[in-house]
Write a protein that holds these residues in place. Sequence first.
Motif, PDB file in Angstrom:
ATOM      1  N   MET A 189      78.076  49.806  31.189  1.00  0.00           N
ATOM      2  CA  MET A 189      79.294  49.161  30.534  1.00  0.00           C
ATOM      3  C   MET A 189      79.580  49.624  29.230  1.00  0.00           C
ATOM      4  O   MET A 189      78.662  49.797  28.122  1.00  0.00           O
ATOM      5  CB  MET A 189      79.205  47.630  30.344  1.00  0.00           C
ATOM      6  CG  MET A 189      80.657  46.962  29.897  1.00  0.00           C
ATOM      7  SD  MET A 189      80.191  45.278  30.345  1.00  0.00           S
ATOM      8  CE  MET A 189      81.675  44.748  29.604  1.00  0.00           C
ATOM      9  N   LEU A 190      80.907  50.219  29.128  1.00  0.00           N
ATOM     10  CA  LEU A 190      81.307  50.797  27.841  1.00  0.00           C
ATOM     11  C   LEU A 190      81.390  49.649  26.725  1.00  0.00           C
ATOM     12  O   LEU A 190      81.852  48.771  26.772  1.00  0.00           O
ATOM     13  CB  LEU A 190      82.717  51.317  27.857  1.00  0.00           C
ATOM     14  CG  LEU A 190      83.194  52.353  26.752  1.00  0.00           C
ATOM     15  CD1 LEU A 190      82.311  53.481  26.617  1.00  0.00           C
ATOM     16  CD2 LEU A 190      84.604  52.506  27.036  1.00  0.00           C
ATOM     17  N   ASP A 191      80.633  50.076  25.463  1.00  0.00           N
ATOM     18  CA  ASP A 191      80.619  49.003  24.260  1.00  0.00           C
ATOM     19  C   ASP A 191      81.786  49.337  23.477  1.00  0.00           C
ATOM     20  O   ASP A 191      81.940  50.361  22.589  1.00  0.00           O
ATOM     21  CB  ASP A 191      79.345  49.068  23.510  1.00  0.00           C
ATOM     22  CG  ASP A 191      79.250  48.277  22.248  1.00  0.00           C
ATOM     23  OD1 ASP A 191      80.242  47.454  22.365  1.00  0.00           O
ATOM     24  OD2 ASP A 191      78.502  48.318  21.527  1.00  0.00           O
ATOM     25  N   VAL A 192      82.916  48.526  23.556  1.00  0.00           N
ATOM     26  CA  VAL A 192      84.080  48.728  22.756  1.00  0.00           C
ATOM     27  C   VAL A 192      84.185  47.814  21.439  1.00  0.00           C
ATOM     28  O   VAL A 192      85.212  48.006  20.472  1.00  0.00           O
ATOM     29  CB  VAL A 192      85.193  48.450  23.472  1.00  0.00           C
ATOM     30  CG1 VAL A 192      85.275  49.206  24.786  1.00  0.00           C
ATOM     31  CG2 VAL A 192      85.330  46.771  24.089  1.00  0.00           C
ATOM     32  N   THR A 193      82.907  47.563  21.228  1.00  0.00           N
ATOM     33  CA  THR A 193      83.058  46.628  19.976  1.00  0.00           C
ATOM     34  C   THR A 193      83.228  47.329  18.676  1.00  0.00           C
ATOM     35  O   THR A 193      84.012  46.924  17.949  1.00  0.00           O
ATOM     36  CB  THR A 193      81.746  46.249  19.656  1.00  0.00           C
ATOM     37  OG1 THR A 193      81.189  45.238  20.940  1.00  0.00           O
ATOM     38  CG2 THR A 193      81.241  45.220  18.480  1.00  0.00           C
ATOM     39  N   PRO A 194      83.017  48.667  18.482  1.00  0.00           N
ATOM     40  CA  PRO A 194      83.367  49.495  17.508  1.00  0.00           C
ATOM     41  C   PRO A 194      84.865  49.536  17.143  1.00  0.00           C
ATOM     42  O   PRO A 194      85.517  49.478  16.001  1.00  0.00           O
ATOM     43  CB  PRO A 194      82.391  50.681  17.509  1.00  0.00           C
ATOM     44  CG  PRO A 194      81.527  50.554  18.451  1.00  0.00           C
ATOM     45  CD  PRO A 194      81.775  49.326  19.461  1.00  0.00           C
ATOM     46  N   LEU A 195      85.467  49.766  18.323  1.00  0.00           N
ATOM     47  CA  LEU A 195      87.120  49.909  18.253  1.00  0.00           C
ATOM     48  C   LEU A 195      87.611  48.516  18.018  1.00  0.00           C
ATOM     49  O   LEU A 195      88.524  48.548  17.154  1.00  0.00           O
ATOM     50  CB  LEU A 195      87.378  50.517  19.521  1.00  0.00           C
ATOM     51  CG  LEU A 195      88.893  50.827  19.524  1.00  0.00           C
ATOM     52  CD1 LEU A 195      89.527  51.564  18.492  1.00  0.00           C
ATOM     53  CD2 LEU A 195      89.545  51.446  20.879  1.00  0.00           C
ATOM     54  N   GLN A 196      87.269  47.566  18.452  1.00  0.00           N
ATOM     55  CA  GLN A 196      87.782  46.136  18.470  1.00  0.00           C
ATOM     56  C   GLN A 196      87.539  46.008  16.894  1.00  0.00           C
ATOM     57  O   GLN A 196      88.484  45.090  16.390  1.00  0.00           O
ATOM     58  CB  GLN A 196      87.125  45.244  19.243  1.00  0.00           C
ATOM     59  CG  GLN A 196      87.864  43.968  19.533  1.00  0.00           C
ATOM     60  CD  GLN A 196      87.173  43.021  20.312  1.00  0.00           C
ATOM     61  OE1 GLN A 196      86.429  43.535  21.285  1.00  0.00           O
ATOM     62  NE2 GLN A 196      87.688  41.729  20.418  1.00  0.00           N
ATOM     63  N   THR A 197      86.339  46.160  16.471  1.00  0.00           N
ATOM     64  CA  THR A 197      86.092  45.738  14.806  1.00  0.00           C
ATOM     65  C   THR A 197      87.034  46.502  14.157  1.00  0.00           C
ATOM     66  O   THR A 197      87.484  45.644  12.942  1.00  0.00           O
ATOM     67  CB  THR A 197      84.799  45.969  14.642  1.00  0.00           C
ATOM     68  OG1 THR A 197      83.883  45.245  15.587  1.00  0.00           O
ATOM     69  CG2 THR A 197      84.280  45.390  13.258  1.00  0.00           C
ATOM     70  N   ALA A 198      87.016  47.739  14.109  1.00  0.00           N
ATOM     71  CA  ALA A 198      87.708  48.410  13.424  1.00  0.00           C
ATOM     72  C   ALA A 198      89.391  48.254  13.506  1.00  0.00           C
ATOM     73  O   ALA A 198      90.034  48.198  12.357  1.00  0.00           O
ATOM     74  CB  ALA A 198      87.612  50.058  13.538  1.00  0.00           C
ATOM     75  N   VAL A 199      89.934  47.930  14.684  1.00  0.00           N
ATOM     76  CA  VAL A 199      91.242  47.757  14.873  1.00  0.00           C
ATOM     77  C   VAL A 199      91.497  46.117  14.265  1.00  0.00           C
ATOM     78  O   VAL A 199      92.709  46.297  13.644  1.00  0.00           O
ATOM     79  CB  VAL A 199      91.618  47.627  16.412  1.00  0.00           C
ATOM     80  CG1 VAL A 199      92.923  46.778  16.594  1.00  0.00           C
ATOM     81  CG2 VAL A 199      91.882  49.118  16.795  1.00  0.00           C
ATOM     82  N   ASP A 200      90.746  45.293  14.371  1.00  0.00           N
ATOM     83  CA  ASP A 200      91.307  44.038  14.126  1.00  0.00           C
ATOM     84  C   ASP A 200      91.177  43.876  12.566  1.00  0.00           C
ATOM     85  O   ASP A 200      91.744  43.274  11.874  1.00  0.00           O
ATOM     86  CB  ASP A 200      89.833  42.999  14.464  1.00  0.00           C
ATOM     87  CG  ASP A 200      90.119  42.578  15.980  1.00  0.00           C
ATOM     88  OD1 ASP A 200      91.254  42.947  16.428  1.00  0.00           O
ATOM     89  OD2 ASP A 200      89.348  42.173  16.624  1.00  0.00           O
TER      90      ASP A 200
END
Length: 134
Positions: A1-12
């Motif tokens: 599963m792709l960990d999208v946490t870095p993008l979500q954190t940066a965008v937010d």
Amino acid sequence: MLDVTPLQTAVDALADRLRALPQSALRRGAAAEGLALARELAARAQRIERPGQEPRELPDAGIFAAGDQLAVAGHDLIEALRGAAAAVPGDAEAGAEAGVKADAKAAPAEQLAEAVRRVEETAQSEAITRSARM
């Protein structure tokens, strides 16, 4: 599963920063940079979800909406990347064993890394950082 946490954190984080800026800072260019990034992320999501179709441009909803537009476009891209990663059967090792190209799963991961880089780059831009210091 792709960990999208870095993008979500940066965008937010960047969206929250844009939402918190005063009108003067938004007018000096922070909103324009936020909108440009939102448009880029929205176009990336559309290319993933509808390959071969020309992406529609995200409209300018005004300087006070730039943070919200960035958040929505970023989360749309996150969901598109999750879907693209889930569409690749199995993990990279299992795919290689089954004769599938090992880099088939790398495309969403590479797109994720590039999106994170662009968000972080925009967060460090002069218009955003200068505005945050004022």
